[in-house]
Design a protein around this motif. Structure first.
Motif, PDB file in Angstrom:
ATOM      1  N   ALA A 115       0.833  -1.202   0.000  1.00  0.00           N
ATOM      2  CA  ALA A 115       0.000   0.000   0.000  1.00  0.00           C
ATOM      3  C   ALA A 115       0.868   1.252   0.000  1.00  0.00           C
ATOM      4  N   HIS A 116       0.268   2.329  -0.432  1.00  0.00           N
ATOM      5  CA  HIS A 116       0.875   3.661  -0.404  1.00  0.00           C
ATOM      6  C   HIS A 116      -0.244   4.631  -0.037  1.00  0.00           C
ATOM      7  N   GLU A 117       0.034   5.566   0.853  1.00  0.00           N
ATOM      8  CA  GLU A 117      -0.995   6.472   1.388  1.00  0.00           C
ATOM      9  C   GLU A 117      -2.063   5.699   2.156  1.00  0.00           C
ATOM     10  N   GLY A 118      -1.648   4.591   2.763  1.00  0.00           N
ATOM     11  CA  GLY A 118      -2.582   3.800   3.568  1.00  0.00           C
ATOM     12  C   GLY A 118      -1.950   3.322   4.855  1.00  0.00           C
ATOM     13  N   PRO A 119      -1.418   4.249   5.678  1.00  0.00           N
ATOM     14  CA  PRO A 119      -0.675   3.822   6.870  1.00  0.00           C
ATOM     15  C   PRO A 119      -1.522   3.129   7.932  1.00  0.00           C
ATOM     16  N   GLY A 120      -2.858   3.227   7.818  1.00  0.00           N
ATOM     17  CA  GLY A 120      -3.709   2.571   8.803  1.00  0.00           C
ATOM     18  C   GLY A 120      -4.207   1.204   8.390  1.00  0.00           C
ATOM     19  N   LEU A 121      -3.872   0.760   7.184  1.00  0.00           N
ATOM     20  CA  LEU A 121      -4.310  -0.555   6.708  1.00  0.00           C
ATOM     21  C   LEU A 121      -3.631  -1.676   7.499  1.00  0.00           C
ATOM     22  N   THR A 122      -4.370  -2.750   7.734  1.00  0.00           N
ATOM     23  CA  THR A 122      -3.809  -3.894   8.471  1.00  0.00           C
ATOM     24  C   THR A 122      -3.626  -5.123   7.587  1.00  0.00           C
ATOM     25  N   ASN A 123      -4.492  -5.319   6.597  1.00  0.00           N
ATOM     26  CA  ASN A 123      -4.402  -6.501   5.739  1.00  0.00           C
ATOM     27  C   ASN A 123      -3.466  -6.238   4.550  1.00  0.00           C
ATOM     28  N   THR A 162     -13.054  10.413   3.537  1.00  0.00           N
ATOM     29  CA  THR A 162     -12.644   9.051   3.902  1.00  0.00           C
ATOM     30  C   THR A 162     -11.215   8.729   3.485  1.00  0.00           C
ATOM     31  N   VAL A 163     -10.548   9.644   2.757  1.00  0.00           N
ATOM     32  CA  VAL A 163      -9.156   9.397   2.370  1.00  0.00           C
ATOM     33  C   VAL A 163      -8.284   9.564   3.609  1.00  0.00           C
ATOM     34  N   PRO A 164      -7.678   8.496   4.121  1.00  0.00           N
ATOM     35  CA  PRO A 164      -7.026   8.570   5.429  1.00  0.00           C
ATOM     36  C   PRO A 164      -5.870   9.553   5.493  1.00  0.00           C
ATOM     37  N   LEU A 165      -4.989   9.508   4.503  1.00  0.00           N
ATOM     38  CA  LEU A 165      -3.791  10.323   4.613  1.00  0.00           C
ATOM     39  C   LEU A 165      -4.084  11.803   4.414  1.00  0.00           C
ATOM     40  N   HIS A 166      -4.987  12.142   3.491  1.00  0.00           N
ATOM     41  CA  HIS A 166      -5.343  13.551   3.315  1.00  0.00           C
ATOM     42  C   HIS A 166      -5.859  14.149   4.622  1.00  0.00           C
ATOM     43  N   ASN A 167      -6.692  13.382   5.310  1.00  0.00           N
ATOM     44  CA  ASN A 167      -7.253  13.877   6.567  1.00  0.00           C
ATOM     45  C   ASN A 167      -6.210  13.916   7.681  1.00  0.00           C
ATOM     46  N   ALA A 168      -5.258  13.005   7.647  1.00  0.00           N
ATOM     47  CA  ALA A 168      -4.154  13.057   8.617  1.00  0.00           C
ATOM     48  C   ALA A 168      -3.294  14.298   8.371  1.00  0.00           C
ATOM     49  N   TRP A 169      -3.044  14.623   7.090  1.00  0.00           N
ATOM     50  CA  TRP A 169      -2.297  15.845   6.778  1.00  0.00           C
ATOM     51  C   TRP A 169      -3.048  17.076   7.282  1.00  0.00           C
ATOM     52  N   ALA A 170      -4.355  17.100   7.027  1.00  0.00           N
ATOM     53  CA  ALA A 170      -5.177  18.236   7.457  1.00  0.00           C
ATOM     54  C   ALA A 170      -5.179  18.355   8.973  1.00  0.00           C
ATOM     55  N   ASP A 171      -5.286  17.213   9.673  1.00  0.00           N
ATOM     56  CA  ASP A 171      -5.253  17.228  11.141  1.00  0.00           C
ATOM     57  C   ASP A 171      -3.945  17.820  11.643  1.00  0.00           C
ATOM     58  N   ALA A 172      -2.835  17.378  11.043  1.00  0.00           N
ATOM     59  CA  ALA A 172      -1.516  17.865  11.468  1.00  0.00           C
ATOM     60  C   ALA A 172      -1.368  19.355  11.187  1.00  0.00           C
ATOM     61  N   ALA A 173      -1.836  19.789  10.024  1.00  0.00           N
ATOM     62  CA  ALA A 173      -1.735  21.211   9.653  1.00  0.00           C
ATOM     63  C   ALA A 173      -2.565  22.071  10.589  1.00  0.00           C
ATOM     64  N   ASN A 174      -3.810  21.665  10.830  1.00  0.00           N
ATOM     65  CA  ASN A 174      -4.683  22.450  11.703  1.00  0.00           C
ATOM     66  C   ASN A 174      -4.150  22.508  13.133  1.00  0.00           C
ATOM     67  N   ALA A 175      -3.611  21.383  13.596  1.00  0.00           N
ATOM     68  CA  ALA A 175      -3.053  21.350  14.958  1.00  0.00           C
ATOM     69  C   ALA A 175      -1.855  22.278  15.070  1.00  0.00           C
ATOM     70  N   TYR A 176      -0.999  22.268  14.044  1.00  0.00           N
ATOM     71  CA  TYR A 176       0.172  23.146  14.061  1.00  0.00           C
ATOM     72  C   TYR A 176      -0.243  24.614  14.064  1.00  0.00           C
ATOM     73  N   ILE A 177      -1.209  24.954  13.225  1.00  0.00           N
ATOM     74  CA  ILE A 177      -1.673  26.344  13.158  1.00  0.00           C
ATOM     75  C   ILE A 177      -2.302  26.765  14.482  1.00  0.00           C
ATOM     76  N   ALA A 178      -3.144  25.898  15.051  1.00  0.00           N
ATOM     77  CA  ALA A 178      -3.807  26.227  16.319  1.00  0.00           C
ATOM     78  C   ALA A 178      -2.797  26.451  17.434  1.00  0.00           C
ATOM     79  N   ALA A 179      -1.719  25.683  17.428  1.00  0.00           N
ATOM     80  CA  ALA A 179      -0.713  25.788  18.492  1.00  0.00           C
ATOM     81  C   ALA A 179       0.214  26.979  18.306  1.00  0.00           C
TER      82      ALA A 179
END
Length: 331
Positions: A115-123, A162-179
């Motif tokens: 996988a690529h851009e799927g760090p949460g996948l288990t199978n 539902t795209v996991p990595l895009h939302n992880a990037w957004a979470d990280a960006a928003n958290a950095y800006i908020a802090a």
């Protein structure tokens, strides 16, 4: 008699040659890579990398790009690859949860899964990333904050919710800006439009109309910056509203030179395609993926065996100074 013997020998030679060719083909590993959507520059470049490396390593490798960013279409494509009995399946997921059952089915059938851009996948056997989620998100957040002067309203686009990595990037960006930039304010919820240039443009126009004090777009998904850039250009807001995000340089070259897109960071999708094939070949050959080994395109790796992730940082800056060189590489 002599003519008959000659003809017989010629036929035998052709038959032996055909059998040898079939044997080589049978020995050639097969791999199908299912991406989010076909027909856009990012995945066109990835497909070129897959084919190039497949020819180089003797892997029958191809890419399958669904007609829309629909997880159900990815499931169907993976089902088809299982039915064909390929040796390796690669995937760039639109929705990790939706793909887990079919990927388990692939692994149960003895198929290797990369996988690529799927760090949460288990199978899967392994997921590889050319940028960490936090590093990628924060790099874009820092650039947006710099351009906005550390204050003002901004909006966030992702490929879909539902795209996991895009939302992880957004979470990280928003958290950095908020802090770090309390005077910057996120408007609305994040918008899942950045895999479609027309949806991104229309949404950007709507956001601009609803928020006259808007100063920035943070767009994760290669069509997001293009659509938002076009909206900024249409509303003559260059140097007033800043568009930051990853995109294909060849597609966005004119917009970044005009200032309608401010800049962003990316990794090389063609190289990601090549890494897919390299990882698949290593798995088929039974090579152990371990700490300290070097994988071309990833560098020296420190794999997380528990999470099945290989995270590296291979970011490339996209701006007015670099866009021509990147576009000339076919990106």
């Amino acid at each position: 008699m002599k003519k008959t013997l000659t003809a017989t020998l010629a036929a035998l030679t052709l038959a032996v040659s055909a059998i040898a060719t079939m044997a080589v083909a049978a020995d050639k590993p097969t791999m199908g890579v299912v991406v989010k959507i076909g027909g856009i520059p990012w995945f066109n470049a990835m497909e070129a990398g897959i084919k190039e490396e497949g020819e180089k390593l003797g892997v029958d490798a191809s890419m399958i790009g669904p007609t829309s960013a629909d997880p159900a279409l990815q499931v169907r494509a993976i089902e088809d690859l299982i039915a064909k009995g390929v040796d390796v399946i690669g995937v760039v997921p639109n929705d990790e949860k939706a793909l887990e059952p079919v990927l388990k089915k692939a692994m149960d059938a003895g198929i290797k899964v990369v996988a690529h851009e799927g760090p949460g996948l288990t199978n899967i056997d392994w997921d590889f990333e050319l940028a960490s989620a936090s590093g990628f998100g924060e790099a874009h957040a820092k650039l947006l904050a710099e351009k906005m002067g550390g204050e003002g309203e901004y909006a966030v686009f992702v490929g879909s919710l539902t795209v996991p990595l895009h939302n992880a990037w957004a979470d990280a960006a928003n958290a950095y800006i908020a802090a770090n930039y309390p005077k910057m304010k996120l408007v609305g919820d994040r918008y899942g439009v950045a895999e479609n240039v027309d949806d991104s443009r229309k949404t950007a126009l709507d956001v601009i109309a609803a928020h006259p004090n808007l100063k920035g777009f943070l767009a994760f998904g290669s069509q997001g910056p293009i659509g938002a850039g076009r909206a900024v250009e249409e509303r003559r807001l260059v140097d007033k509203v800043f568009v930051i995000g990853p995109f294909s340089p060849g597609q966005g070259r004119a917009l970044i030179k005009e200032g309608a897109i401010t800049g962003g960071f990316m990794w090389n999708p063609a190289e990601a395609g090549r890494v897919f094939v390299r990882m698949g070949k290593l798995l088929v050959d039974g090579t152990e993926i371990k700490s300290g080994m070097t994988v071309e395109g990833l560098g020296t790796i420190e794999p997380d065996a528990a999470a099945k992730d290989i995270i590296t940082n291979n970011l490339v800056t996209i701006n007015k100074d670099t866009v021509d060189g990147l576009a000339d590489l076919g990106l």
